[in-house]
Design an enzyme around this catalytic site. Structure first.
Site, PDB file in Angstrom:
ATOM      1  CD  GLU A 216      -1.016   0.470   3.704  1.00 30.09           C
ATOM      2  OE1 GLU A 216      -2.048   1.123   3.503  1.00 30.09           O
ATOM      3  OE2 GLU A 216      -0.618   0.171   4.841  1.00 30.09           O
TER       4      GLU A 216
ATOM      5  CG  ASN B 139       0.159   4.164   4.617  1.00 31.86           C
ATOM      6  OD1 ASN B 139      -1.000   4.111   4.982  1.00 31.86           O
ATOM      7  ND2 ASN B 139       0.933   3.092   4.570  1.00 31.86           N
TER       8      ASN B 139
END
Ligand code: ATP
Ligand code: MG
Ligand code: MG
Ligand code: MG
Length: 339
Positions: A300, A302
């Protein structure tokens, strides 16, 4: 002449507390000879606290008191040169605040509406990064209505991925609402939990072995740079909320002890992801490295990572020779930069 900075902290997500901690660090690190900083804490209910209540919230870690609703306050933010929206998760890291600030015409630290919104949503992130050729685990999307009306279809999707798998709310952070599902019998509970928190849920194949978790910091706008690679180690089944936020449960290793070509690949893929997602300012890009097979998967991105003086992102740039206070100064400069 000093730049006037509005530092937003707290916010309405489950990461309210973490944000207050980050804000305390940033507040004491922004050089006072260059910046005139006004902190405003947003309560879990979305109220923008007055200066006295903000001060108390930063000290106690608990936001109390009334205050204006977000829209009114933003209109009065006109007197600032830039905003540092140090907010994590929904209503902060997901493009909502960024949209408000864009409408108000105030420069701000970090990604804009598009980069924030796409990076926050794990499904959209995967779709965009797949088209950019970034390696990721296999995944399926499920929406709440499907789970309510056609659960067998959702179960079938999970079956295609095989077990164990991970079930996650598409738009959250800090491992809130995430379950590792070891067999079909655990699926219902995991999906109920995730759908309590989000309308969109992602099912993800687990890596073939428990992965090593490596992270890299990106800094810049249209000419971004990558930090050294760091690694998180912990003694738990996966990096869940408790492991994340209990002091001493996880250790950071910078630089990560990786074969140089793996570290280089992490940095290259992270920069490619940052560009593909139209991120700006900063991002922490997280990967799974499966040592047994040599596979690397992007997990992911962020766009407003944890930002205390002991958080991974600032530590990664410290290892690159940029002090915490130089880093926050640079972020404000990037917010003010012509693009
Ligand atoms: P953050 O607080 O970094 O924003 P998050 O809430 O967005 O985290 P993820 O990073 O997606 O959550 O997942 C949390 C943790 O779950 C990971 O750090 C990892 O330990 C484990 N995990 C998640 N997905 C997988 C996967 N597909 N395979 C193996 N482990 C996984
Ligand atoms: Mg996340
Ligand atoms: Mg996050
Ligand atoms: Mg994560």
């Amino acid at each position: 002449v000093k730049k006037r900075i509005l530092l937003l902290a707290g916010g309405q997500s489950g990461e309210h507390e973490v944000s207050l901690r980050s804000a305390r660090s940033v507040l004491s690190a922004l050089p006072r000879d260059q910046f005139d900083v006004t902190p405003v804490v947003i309560s879990p209910q979305g109220r923008w606290l007055a200066p006295g209540d903000t001060q108390r919230a930063l000290e106690s870690g608990e936001a109390q008191g009334g205050g204006d609703l977000v829209l009114h306050r933003a209109a009065t933010a006109e007197g600032y040169d830039a905003v540092f929206p140090l907010l994590h998760g929904p209503m902060g890291e997901d493009g909502t605040i960024q949209g408000l600030l864009t409408l108000a015409g105030i420069p701000f630290v970090g990604s804009g509406v598009l980069g924030s919104a796409v990076s926050m949503d794990k499904v959209m992130t995967k779709q965009v990064l797949a088209s950019a050729g970034v390696p990721q685990v296999a995944w399926r999307l499920a929406v709440r209505r499907e789970w309510q009306t056609r659960p067998e279809e959702v179960r079938a999707r999970a079956g295609e991925l095989g077990y164990p798998l991970f079930v996650k709310p598409a738009n959250l952070g800090s491992s809130v609402g995430i379950s590792k599902v070891n067999h079909a019998g655990e699926l219902e509970r995991a999906l109920d939990l995730a759908f309590d928190l989000d309308r969109r849920v992602i099912l993800e194949a687990m890596t073939a072995h428990k992965p090593r978790e490596v992270e890299v910091g990106i800094l810049g706008n249209d000419a971004p740079i990558a930090s050294p690679v760091g690694e998180l180690r912990f003694d738990a089944d996966f990096y869940d909320y408790e492991t994340k936020y209990t002091e001493g449960r996880a250790t950071m290793h910078i630089p990560a002890p990786l074969p140089p070509e793996v570290a280089e690949r992490v940095r290259t893929l992270a920069l490619a992801a940052f560009r593909a997602l139209d991120c700006a300012g900063l991002a922490r890009v997280d990967f799974f490295y499966v040592e047994q097979t040599g596979e690397l998967f992007l997990n992911e991105v962020n766009t407003m990572p944890g930002f205390t003086t002991t958080s991974m992102y600032p530590k990664l740039f410290e290892a690159a020779g940029l002090s915490y206070s130089e880093l926050v100064t640079r972020l404000v400069e990037l917010a003010l930069e012509e693009r």
